[in-house]
Design an enzyme around this catalytic site. Structure first.
Site, short mmCIF file in Angstrom:
data_model
loop_
_atom_site.label_atom_id
_atom_site.label_comp_id
_atom_site.label_asym_id
_atom_site.label_seq_id
_atom_site.Cartn_x
_atom_site.Cartn_y
_atom_site.Cartn_z
N SER A 1 0.86 -1.20 0.00
CA SER A 1 0.00 0.00 0.00
C SER A 1 0.88 1.23 0.00
O SER A 1 2.05 1.18 0.44
CB SER A 1 -0.87 0.01 1.26
OG SER A 1 -1.46 1.27 1.44
N TYR B 1 -1.12 -1.07 10.40
CA TYR B 1 -1.35 -1.35 8.99
C TYR B 1 -0.14 -0.91 8.15
O TYR B 1 0.36 -1.67 7.32
CB TYR B 1 -2.63 -0.63 8.55
CG TYR B 1 -3.02 -0.83 7.11
CD1 TYR B 1 -3.70 -1.98 6.70
CD2 TYR B 1 -2.72 0.13 6.15
CE1 TYR B 1 -4.07 -2.15 5.38
CE2 TYR B 1 -3.09 -0.04 4.83
CZ TYR B 1 -3.77 -1.17 4.44
OH TYR B 1 -4.12 -1.34 3.13
N1 LIG Z 1 -8.85 0.06 -0.56
C1 LIG Z 1 -7.77 0.82 -0.50
O1 LIG Z 1 -7.88 2.04 -0.52
C2 LIG Z 1 -6.39 0.19 -0.44
C3 LIG Z 1 -5.28 1.04 -0.59
C4 LIG Z 1 -4.01 0.47 -0.58
C5 LIG Z 1 -3.86 -0.90 -0.44
N2 LIG Z 1 -4.96 -1.69 -0.31
C6 LIG Z 1 -4.73 -3.13 -0.18
O2 LIG Z 1 -5.44 -3.79 -1.22
C7 LIG Z 1 -5.68 -5.13 -0.80
C8 LIG Z 1 -7.14 -5.49 -1.05
O3 LIG Z 1 -7.96 -4.75 -0.17
P1 LIG Z 1 -9.32 -4.12 -0.65
O4 LIG Z 1 -9.15 -2.67 -0.66
O5 LIG Z 1 -9.78 -4.81 -1.89
O6 LIG Z 1 -10.27 -4.41 0.59
P2 LIG Z 1 -11.25 -5.63 0.88
O7 LIG Z 1 -11.66 -5.47 2.30
O8 LIG Z 1 -12.29 -5.69 -0.17
O9 LIG Z 1 -10.32 -6.91 0.69
C9 LIG Z 1 -9.63 -7.56 1.71
C10 LIG Z 1 -9.96 -9.03 1.58
O10 LIG Z 1 -9.12 -9.76 2.46
C11 LIG Z 1 -9.92 -10.76 3.07
N3 LIG Z 1 -9.29 -11.15 4.33
C12 LIG Z 1 -9.17 -10.43 5.47
N4 LIG Z 1 -8.52 -11.15 6.40
C13 LIG Z 1 -8.23 -12.35 5.83
C14 LIG Z 1 -7.57 -13.51 6.28
N5 LIG Z 1 -7.09 -13.62 7.53
N6 LIG Z 1 -7.43 -14.56 5.42
C15 LIG Z 1 -7.93 -14.48 4.16
N7 LIG Z 1 -8.58 -13.42 3.69
C16 LIG Z 1 -8.73 -12.35 4.51
C17 LIG Z 1 -11.28 -10.10 3.28
O11 LIG Z 1 -12.30 -11.06 3.49
C18 LIG Z 1 -11.42 -9.34 1.96
O12 LIG Z 1 -11.99 -10.17 0.97
C19 LIG Z 1 -5.27 -5.22 0.67
O13 LIG Z 1 -3.99 -5.78 0.76
C20 LIG Z 1 -5.24 -3.77 1.09
O14 LIG Z 1 -4.39 -3.57 2.19
C21 LIG Z 1 -6.22 -1.18 -0.30
#
Ligand SMILES: NC(=O)c1ccc[n+]([C@@H]2O[C@H](COP(=O)([O-])OP(=O)(O)OC[C@H]3O[C@@H](n4cnc5c(N)ncnc54)[C@H](O)[C@@H]3O)[C@@H](O)[C@H]2O)c1
Length: 255
Positions: free
Chosen positions: A140, A153
């Site tokens: 991220s 985080y």
């Molecule tokens: N949304 C943002 O703004 C953003 C920004 C930078 C990075 N990210 C990163 O992008 C990636 C995807 O996140 P997202 O934004 O799609 O959010 P999201 O909440 O839709 O996706 C996270 C997923 O991880 C799953 N998860 C959580 N804990 C888990 C575990 N212990 N085992 C297996 N699965 C698990 C959740 O069920 C969910 O499906 C993550 O790594 C997040 O840190 C997101």
């Protein structure tokens, strides 16, 4: 990517789902892994409805036996594992450092950092046997910048960048590429959770980007697919920011 097999964690929602759908559209077999069975099975159903092939494996990435099972599912079902997108993550509870409980700190580190390590540990084994592979670990922008209420985080995401570079160094000679992908803000359940606690999160996020908007998950999924592909054959140990210029801008508040 036709006929290749990839695991994608957290593929029931958000970026993981967009990546799983894209890889399947490119002809890959996708192992949809994640905690949420209903969401994961929905992703599989959408892939199959579009003529692709996928299977769901319930996976808690913080449990080593689950990570091993995810990899075994790829081998049992498709006979190979060509690459992986280690995307699943737990969100922070937005609090300043002196208010964070050790239990919550540990949970975020266990899922995001240790979970990514456990996935890689098991994914590289069949790749070593096959003579190569490619891994994308989702970090991220907060892995390389300081925010005001997300130290657990951010530390986990910084750790993922380090883990990716070490993986790239360890396995580069064996033709396994490992890269970190650094998204900026995307409209997913994770960001909505933070936005539910702090008004103005979306406006603040938009203001920090140079493009003046947050991204679609599909725009970041494209970068993940590229990193997995042969088009990125000389890219390893890299941190690829797909953040609309956010990490190059000057403001770093989310609350
Ligand atoms: N949304 C943002 O703004 C953003 C920004 C930078 C990075 N990210 C990163 O992008 C990636 C995807 O996140 P997202 O934004 O799609 O959010 P999201 O909440 O839709 O996706 C996270 C997923 O991880 C799953 N998860 C959580 N804990 C888990 C575990 N212990 N085992 C297996 N699965 C698990 C959740 O069920 C969910 O499906 C993550 O790594 C997040 O840190 C997101």
């Amino acid at each position: 990517m036709k006929g290749r097999c990839y695991t994608v964690t957290g593929a029931g929602t958000g970026l993981g789902k967009a990546t799983a759908l894209l890889l399947a559209r490119k002809g890959a077999f996708v192992v949809v892994a994640g905690l949420d069975r209903a969401a994961g099975e929905q992703t599989v159903a959408e892939i199959k409805a579009a003529g692709g092939e996928a299977t769901y494996v319930q996976t808690d990435i913080s449990k080593e036996s689950d990570c091993a099972r995810m990899v075994q599912a790829a081998l049992d079902r498709y006979g190979r594992l060509d690459g992986a997108v280690n995307n699943a993550a737990a969100a922070t509870i937005p609090e300043k450092m002196h208010l964070k409980s050790i239990a919550h700190w540990q949970q975020v580190i266990d899922v995001n950092l240790t979970g990514t390590f456990l996935c890689m540990k098991h994914q590289v084994v069949p790749m070593l046997a096959a003579g190569g592979g490619a891994i994308v670990n989702v970090s991220s922008v907060s892995g390389i910048r300081g925010y005001d209420v997300a130290c657990d985080y951010g530390a986990s995401k910084g750790g993922i960048i380090s883990l990716s570079m070490h993986g790239a160094a360890e396995y580069g000679p064996m033709n396994i590429r490992v890269n970190a992908l650094l998204p900026g803000p995307m409209p997913t359940p994770m960001l909505e959770e933070v936005a539910g606690k702090y008004q103005g999160v979306y406006d603040a996020a938009i203001a920090q980007t140079m493009l003046g908007r947050i991204s679609e998950t599909t725009e970041v999924a494209e970068a993940a697919a590229w990193l997995l592909s042969d088009a990125a054959s000389y890219v390893t140990g890299a941190s690829l920011s797909v953040d609309g210029g956010m990490s190059a801008s000057a403001i770093s508040r989310i609350s």
